[in-house]
Every structure is written in C-alpha cells, then in structure tokens.
Motif scaffolding. Structure first.
Motif, PDB file in Angstrom:
ATOM      1  N   PHE B 200      -1.000  80.339  55.093  1.00  0.00           N
ATOM      2  CA  PHE B 200      -1.682  79.316  55.419  1.00  0.00           C
ATOM      3  C   PHE B 200      -2.210  78.960  56.713  1.00  0.00           C
ATOM      4  N   ILE B 203      -4.194  81.620  58.577  1.00  0.00           N
ATOM      5  CA  ILE B 203      -5.764  81.707  58.120  1.00  0.00           C
ATOM      6  C   ILE B 203      -6.260  80.441  58.782  1.00  0.00           C
ATOM      7  N   VAL B 204      -5.637  79.157  58.863  1.00  0.00           N
ATOM      8  CA  VAL B 204      -6.259  78.079  59.217  1.00  0.00           C
ATOM      9  C   VAL B 204      -6.502  78.206  60.655  1.00  0.00           C
ATOM     10  N   MET B 211     -12.473  79.310  56.635  1.00  0.00           N
ATOM     11  CA  MET B 211     -11.998  78.334  55.536  1.00  0.00           C
ATOM     12  C   MET B 211     -11.798  76.861  56.011  1.00  0.00           C
ATOM     13  N   ARG B 212     -12.008  76.634  57.382  1.00  0.00           N
ATOM     14  CA  ARG B 212     -11.759  75.321  57.955  1.00  0.00           C
ATOM     15  C   ARG B 212     -12.924  74.570  57.446  1.00  0.00           C
ATOM     16  N   LYS B 213     -14.055  75.309  56.833  1.00  0.00           N
ATOM     17  CA  LYS B 213     -15.074  74.349  56.188  1.00  0.00           C
ATOM     18  C   LYS B 213     -14.480  73.457  55.094  1.00  0.00           C
ATOM     19  N   TYR B 214     -13.648  74.042  54.212  1.00  0.00           N
ATOM     20  CA  TYR B 214     -13.186  73.448  53.141  1.00  0.00           C
ATOM     21  C   TYR B 214     -11.682  72.898  53.388  1.00  0.00           C
ATOM     22  N   LEU B 215     -11.221  72.747  54.394  1.00  0.00           N
ATOM     23  CA  LEU B 215     -10.013  72.233  54.769  1.00  0.00           C
ATOM     24  C   LEU B 215     -10.215  71.009  55.803  1.00  0.00           C
ATOM     25  N   ASP B 219      -5.095  69.713  58.187  1.00  0.00           N
ATOM     26  CA  ASP B 219      -4.288  70.883  57.508  1.00  0.00           C
ATOM     27  C   ASP B 219      -3.838  71.733  58.486  1.00  0.00           C
ATOM     28  N   GLY B 224      -0.705  73.659  54.604  1.00  0.00           N
ATOM     29  CA  GLY B 224      -0.681  73.776  53.221  1.00  0.00           C
ATOM     30  C   GLY B 224       0.616  73.320  52.464  1.00  0.00           C
TER      31      GLY B 224
END
Lengths: 261, 236
Positions: B200, B203-204, B211-215, B219, B224
């Motif tokens: 996690f 990736i972040v 992915m940071r659009k959804y997190l 985070d 995670g």
C-alpha cells in the motif's frame, strides 16, 4: 476523495465547447471520514486493499518436516550433578551390579523384597535413565546402555551372591533380571544363572590348584618310582629276615640280591 | 514435550526441574496502589462548546505507547472515546481483581476534558449546537489505557485485564512488556518477509494508477493499516 475540479472553471468555456467532460468527480458525500460503523470503501480502494495484502513466505520444505535445532540450555543443576556423582560411586564401589526391569509392585511386596535382599547385603537403587545414560556413555560400561530403557532398578552389592539374588527375584514376578555387571564382566540373564551354578570360590580355587598340580605330581611320582621300589624290596627283605631269624640266618642273601641289581 | 520425527509427542516422566521463584527486588510502588478516581466533569467545567474533531480518534497514537511504571497493561487496538462510565468500570474491576499490597495500577489516560454535545430528543435539525452533555477522553490505537505492576505474574493479572478489555468501546488486549516487544518484532518481521511486491505504501507514495484519487491524503501517513477509527491488524 478529491474535491470538485476547480480547473474546469479556470479553463474557460472553450473545453466545454469542444465537448469535453470533466473526469469523474468524487464529492465527499454521506458520512465523515471517522465513523462508528465500518465505512464502505470505494471499489478501487477495495481492490487496492486486496492487491496489497500480506503474503506469508512459503519455504520449499515445511518447517514441520525439518527437525528444529534443539535449543536446550543445559543448566548445570546441582541436583543433577549430585545424582550423577551417586551413580558413578555406585558403579565404582560395588562388585555386582544387576539391572532389572521394574513393573509396578504392591508396596508391601516391595518392602519385603528389599528386606530379603538387604540380608544378603544387596541394595536396591532407583536411578533415572536420563541421568544414568550420559554417565555410562563416558565410562567403560558403554555396552550396558541398551539396558537403561524404560522403567528399571539397580541391585548393587559388594559381594557376588548371585544364587541368593536369583532366589529372591524368583519369588517376585514383577522384577525381571535383564543383565548384570559382575567384577567388570557384563553377563546376560543366562550368564548370571550359570554364574550362580558355579561352586563357591574356595572349592573352585581348590579345583584349579588340583588340576594345575596334576602334572607335577605325575612327574614326581615317576621320579620317585625306582627309590620307592627299592624301599619296598628292602622292607620285604627285612620282613623275610625277621621271619627267617626264627629259622636259619641267611646273611649273604640280601648282599647277593643287592649286588645282583 | 518435544515432538518426535513423526510429529507425535510421547509423554515421559523425567527429573523434576525446580524453578527459582521470580525476583521482584527492583519494583518500586507508587504512593497509592489503587487507581485514582476520575471526575465526570473537570474541576473547571468548559463553557465554550468545541468542534467535534474526530481526528483525535483516527490513526496511530503518539503518546503513552510504551510502559513506564508497570509491567502489564491494556493496549487499545482501535480508536474511541472513554467517558466516565468506562473509567468507573475500569477502576472498580481492577480494584476488585488486584491485590493492593502486592500490585499497583496507574492510569495512562487523562481524565475526560473533551466536551460532547447532545441535542434534546425529538427535535428537527437546526437551531444551533446542542448544550454540553458529557465529557470524554479520546484514545487512539496503540495507546496504553492502564498499567499494572508489582509483585505479580502476567497470568495472575490477565483475567481481570481481559475482563476490562472486553468492555471497552474499542478493541483492546492485555499485554506485558515482553508481549508488546514481541508484537512489534512480529510486525517488523512481517514487513520484511512479505512476499507481495506491491505494498500500500509503495503504491500510494508513487501514486500508481492514480490511486490517490480514491484515497485520502491521510493515507500517506496511515499506509492502509487504519480505516476511520479501526486498526487493521492483519494488514502489513
């Protein structure tokens, strides 16, 4: 989730004219970030959580099949040292050591057996296998090691009274003789029985002395045969003379017979 | 009992290993061994109502994560608010279970100071913020709530600590100093021997696949392991 796109406003009307739609926007709707219930995750986040889960290492050989290294910290227990010393002393001081299998016996039978054995100066010793085994493996009694498995007792004595011991043990069915070490010779059960059947030491000594002295006695008898024959003849002659004295004295008789030989 | 090559352990009676009793020479007792009484309302009650600020529940704790005086304690594995009822429950249960002569207990959590407002029942939304209802303390995950120490073993202390831990509003477990160290060591080990190349954090921080659009921006810090007030123990 990202806020509403501000860039759309700054770009002016031109992108809209071109038929451009902003990408999907996520407005924070519904509950706050920290909730009492388990807040439902966005599907993309769920996928991310599923992808980034922990994967445990998987060795080629499972650890259960391998023998783990025994990390036994041998703390030198004073009690263990004492017991070892006692075992060493027992093996050093006593001439006869018998190892017997020990099945559970009633208490009074045990006491009676110990009493009878005590009369013949035989002691009953209980030793733990885990103490005896390392002690024996370092001394010359290595071949006794296979006997010290499962429950056993030691019968130790300074004299070698195998016959009496066997007689007592015959009366106790729960104790079975496995083997013995008498005068530094390891004997099996049969060997102990044979040892018991032997005559006592003095008779055996006399027997050996007699068998050893047989040949010299034969040679001495051979050597002494001629003078013995001579003395026998002389005795016979003396008897004849004594008998002949009553009759006629024949003096040259013995001189002639001695000269003839 | 060590298992043989087949995997089965044969019980055997050997020499009795006499263990020395534990040495409690270096244990210093505080003045009061029992837990202090916590008031419902602070000495100077607050007049101004404060915003909800739920971020004091979210994420890992920065204070009271390690042992100070005692040897055993209750570790919080999630975030939550403790109010006066919880404090009384803890105080009484521990007071009942422990031996004041040989054990002592110490609070690792301050008395309630944060105000919680409640609107009266059955009214519509609006009309301003409600009046102050009660006071609470915020607890984040990884924080020690109480500490117990003295001339005692973990096995003696565990029963009443588990009893308390089950009644807390967040998941909690009784731990000892060694247990906590063991937990941390296992976490480090898991991080090291994770066979999954995708973490996690990785990736972040690299914003892979957008992915940071959804997190949340938090985070990056929470990596995670935390979701709201919950602490996800099984995650690396």
């Amino acid at each position: 989730a990202p806020a509403a796109k501000m860039a759309a406003l700054s770009g002016g009307a031109a992108p809209w004219r071109r038929g451009w739609l902003p990408a999907l926007q996520f407005v924070r709707r519904g509950s706050k970030a920290v909730t009492r219930h388990w807040k439902a995750m966005h599907f993309q986040r769920q996928k991310l959580m599923a992808v980034t889960e922990y994967l445990a290492p998987r060795p080629a050989v499972p650890p259960r099949c391998l023998e783990a290294p025994r990390e036994r910290i041998e703390e030198d227990n004073g009690y263990v040292r004492l017991l070892r010393r006692q075992v060493e002393e027992a093996f050093r001081d006593n001439r006869m050591i018998a190892v017997c299998q020990y099945n559970s016996m009633p208490g009074e039978d045990m006491v009676m057996m110990r009493h009878y054995l005590r009369k013949y100066n035989i002691e009953v010793k209980f030793v733990l296998n885990e103490i005896v085994r390392p002690v024996l493996s370092q001394t010359k009694y290595k071949n006794l090691l296979p006997l010290f498995v499962a429950r056993n007792i030691l019968l130790v004595s300074r004299e070698t009274k195998a016959k009496e011991m066997l007689r007592v043990l015959k009366g106790v069915p729960q104790i079975n003789l496995l083997g013995a070490c008498i005068d530094d010779t390891i004997l099996s059960r049969q060997g102990v029985e044979n040892f018991a059947k032997l005559p006592p030491l003095e008779a055996a000594q006399g027997q050996t002395v007699g068998s050893l002295a047989l040949l010299p006695s034969q040679t001495s008898s051979l050597l002494q045969r001629s003078p013995a024959y001579l003395t026998a003849l002389l005795d016979q002659h003396i008897r004849q003379l004594q008998d002949g004295k009553t009759g006629t004295p024949a003096e040259p008789g013995p001189a002639q017979s001695s000269g003839a030989h | 009992l060590s298992p043989g090559p087949g995997g089965v352990a044969v019980p055997r009676a050997g020499l009795k290993k006499l263990v020395m009793p534990p040495d409690y020479s270096g244990v210093t007792f505080p003045e009061r061994t029992k837990l202090k009484f916590m008031d419902k309302v602070p000495a100077v009650p607050k007049v101004r109502r404060e915003p909800r600020r739920l971020r004091d529940i979210r994420g890992p704790s920065r204070e009271a994560t390690d042992f100070t005086q005692g040897q055993y304690g209750i570790l919080a594995l999630g975030g939550g608010y403790l109010h006066w009822g919880h404090f009384e429950m803890i105080r009484l249960t521990i007071g009942r279970g422990m031996d004041p002569k040989n054990m002592f207990a110490v609070w690792r959590v301050p008395p309630p100071t944060k105000t919680v407002t409640r609107k009266s029942l059955g009214h519509r939304m609006g009309g301003g913020k409600g009046p102050i209802d009660h006071y609470v303390t915020a607890v984040k995950s990884g924080r020690l709530v109480v500490e117990v120490g003295g001339r005692c073993e973990f096995e003696e202390v565990r029963p009443f600590l588990t009893q308390v831990a089950k009644k807390l509003p967040f998941p909690a477990i009784p731990v000892s100093r060694d247990g906590l160290q063991e937990m941390r060591r296992e976490e480090e080990e898991k991080k090291l021997n994770n066979q999954n190349p995708w973490t996690f954090e990785r990736i972040v921080t690299a914003n892979m696949l957008g992915m940071r659009k959804y997190l949340s921006p938090y985070d990056l810090r929470l990596k995670g392991r935390y979701w709201g007030k919950f602490f996800l123990k099984h995650r690396v």
